[in-house]
Design an enzyme around this catalytic site. Structure first.
Site, PDB file in Angstrom:
ATOM      1  N   GLY A 175       0.843  -1.190   0.000  1.00  0.00           N
ATOM      2  CA  GLY A 175       0.000   0.000   0.000  1.00  0.00           C
ATOM      3  C   GLY A 175       0.881   1.244   0.000  1.00  0.00           C
ATOM      4  O   GLY A 175       1.427   1.605  -1.028  1.00  0.00           O
ATOM      5  N   SER A 210       6.653  -4.224  -2.148  1.00  0.00           N
ATOM      6  CA  SER A 210       6.188  -2.892  -2.522  1.00  0.00           C
ATOM      7  C   SER A 210       6.359  -1.948  -1.322  1.00  0.00           C
ATOM      8  O   SER A 210       7.470  -1.842  -0.788  1.00  0.00           O
ATOM      9  CB  SER A 210       4.741  -2.974  -3.009  1.00  0.00           C
ATOM     10  OG  SER A 210       4.367  -1.800  -3.692  1.00  0.00           O
ATOM     11  N   TRP A 211       5.292  -1.258  -0.863  1.00  0.00           N
ATOM     12  CA  TRP A 211       5.431  -0.464   0.354  1.00  0.00           C
ATOM     13  C   TRP A 211       5.885  -1.342   1.515  1.00  0.00           C
ATOM     14  O   TRP A 211       6.617  -0.896   2.397  1.00  0.00           O
ATOM     15  CB  TRP A 211       4.119   0.240   0.709  1.00  0.00           C
ATOM     16  CG  TRP A 211       4.012   0.524   2.184  1.00  0.00           C
ATOM     17  CD1 TRP A 211       3.274  -0.164   3.109  1.00  0.00           C
ATOM     18  CD2 TRP A 211       4.732   1.527   2.918  1.00  0.00           C
ATOM     19  NE1 TRP A 211       3.486   0.356   4.369  1.00  0.00           N
ATOM     20  CE2 TRP A 211       4.373   1.390   4.275  1.00  0.00           C
ATOM     21  CE3 TRP A 211       5.643   2.524   2.552  1.00  0.00           C
ATOM     22  CZ2 TRP A 211       4.885   2.214   5.281  1.00  0.00           C
ATOM     23  CZ3 TRP A 211       6.159   3.339   3.547  1.00  0.00           C
ATOM     24  CH2 TRP A 211       5.782   3.192   4.889  1.00  0.00           C
ATOM     25  N   ASP A 214       8.255  -4.513 -13.865  1.00  0.00           N
ATOM     26  CA  ASP A 214       7.496  -3.902 -12.776  1.00  0.00           C
ATOM     27  C   ASP A 214       7.448  -2.397 -13.033  1.00  0.00           C
ATOM     28  O   ASP A 214       8.459  -1.707 -12.912  1.00  0.00           O
ATOM     29  CB  ASP A 214       8.201  -4.209 -11.451  1.00  0.00           C
ATOM     30  CG  ASP A 214       7.475  -3.680 -10.227  1.00  0.00           C
ATOM     31  OD1 ASP A 214       6.647  -2.764 -10.374  1.00  0.00           O
ATOM     32  OD2 ASP A 214       7.750  -4.176  -9.119  1.00  0.00           O
ATOM     33  N   HIS A 240       4.697  -6.470 -11.208  1.00  0.00           N
ATOM     34  CA  HIS A 240       4.789  -6.107  -9.796  1.00  0.00           C
ATOM     35  C   HIS A 240       4.094  -7.093  -8.861  1.00  0.00           C
ATOM     36  O   HIS A 240       4.521  -7.261  -7.716  1.00  0.00           O
ATOM     37  CB  HIS A 240       4.166  -4.712  -9.614  1.00  0.00           C
ATOM     38  CG  HIS A 240       4.248  -4.172  -8.235  1.00  0.00           C
ATOM     39  ND1 HIS A 240       5.423  -3.688  -7.689  1.00  0.00           N
ATOM     40  CD2 HIS A 240       3.299  -4.017  -7.259  1.00  0.00           C
ATOM     41  CE1 HIS A 240       5.196  -3.252  -6.457  1.00  0.00           C
ATOM     42  NE2 HIS A 240       3.922  -3.454  -6.170  1.00  0.00           N
TER      43      HIS A 240
END
Length: 321
Positions: free
Chosen positions: A43, A115-116, A271, A299
């Site tokens: 996120g 990711s985050w 990605d 991704h």
């Protein structure tokens, strides 16, 4: 290729009071006496799903999942009127992770983030390196200005012009040539659902349409449900406007703090949300990291090559002390 482990249910769960009125949801599954591992979701604001439990060997791992402040099953939600983000920062989340570790009586754990989630995993590991046995990272993101410009200042628009057009369309025309993070903040912070919901859906749709190498309409549909899009968009925008409360380049600059932590980085070649340049720079700065570039992936964590690399990593660390 390795695939997800079978479905499993938590054997323990609860809400941890982390202060400022925030209750963070956590759950445990797998082997209560196994190797501790914590899954750090993306996120920011996406929350965990049952699928995330299946990235670890259930007989070997004590699997901990938690929903970060403001999202998922944690309360209050950033999608509600009392979802104040003033006490929702990277460093609050790092402290929440450490409080959860202590609450569960875990001495050291493997930290897994994509990711985050890779950002938060790195921030946590660099703050508490003695509490991390290994790091498993995917789609590395460090909130540098160049990374934000790629996604929110027109960089990736060169690859996805139609999707970028739709992202811009949610913003008044006079604001489209300026700071889009600020423009979206104004819309997302409006208490009127008729204003913030369409903005949140447009924000989340932009991400959902770029997440996988091949189009996945069912994934976009999940991203654009207002009940999930609003907290996701509000939290992401909040973090990105503040550059994650990190100094520019901090997480790569301080990669030396990870020298005693073995790690695996799995990165999709195509990605377009978190391009591979950042993962490559991190791997060069972190001597104990192994970087795998998956040539036919984007991704999403569940693309076959990414999934194979991630489960190979957790399998490989399963018996390591």
């Amino acid at each position: 290729m390795r695939d997800l482990y079978p479905e499993l249910e938590p054997h323990a769960a609860g809400h941890l009071d982390v202060g400022n009125g925030n209750l963070v949801y956590w759950e445990e599954c797998g082997n209560p006496d196994g190797k501790p591992a914590v899954f750090v979701h993306g996120g920011p604001g996406a929350g965990c799903t049952p699928t995330h439990r299946r990235l670890f060997r259930p007989d070997a791992y004590r699997i901990v999942l938690f929903d970060q402040r403001g999202c998922g099953r944690s309360t209050p939600s950033a999608g509600t009127v009392d979802g104040n983000l003033a006490t929702n920062t990277t460093w609050h989340l790092v402290a929440d992770m450490e409080r959860l570790r202590e609450h569960l009586g875990i001495e050291r754990w493997q930290v897994f983030g994509g990711s985050w989630g890779s950002t938060l995993a790195l921030a946590y590991a660099q703050t508490h390196p003695d509490r991390v046995s290994e790091l498993v990272l995917r789609g590395v993101f460090t909130i540098r200005q160049s990374e934000l410009d790629w996604s929110y200042a027109g960089g990736s628009a060169h690859l996805f012009p139609q999707q970028w057009h739709d992202f811009l369309a949610a913003v008044p025309e006079a604001e489209r040539g300026g700071d889009l993070l600020a423009a979206y903040h104004r819309l997302l912070d409006d208490p009127d659902p008729a204003v913030h919901e369409p903005a949140a859906v447009a924000w989340s749709e932009w991400e959902g349409r770029l997440i996988a190498l091949r189009p996945r309409p069912e994934l976009v549909a999940e991203f654009t449900k207002p009940e999930s899009a609003v907290p996701l968009a509000r939290i992401e925008n909040h973090y990105f406007r503040h550059r994650g409360w990190l100094e520019e380049g901090q997480l790569i600059r301080d990669a030396g703090l990870l020298k005693d932590i073995p790690g695996v980085i799995v990165q999709g070649r195509y990605d377009v949300l978190t391009p591979p340049g950042t993962a490559w720079e991190l791997a060069r700065a972190w001597e104990n990291a192994e970087l795998t570039i998956v040539e036919d992936a984007g991704h999403a964590f569940d693309e076959p090559g990414i999934l194979d690399g991630l489960i190979s990593a957790t399998d490989g660390f399963a018996t390591r002390t």
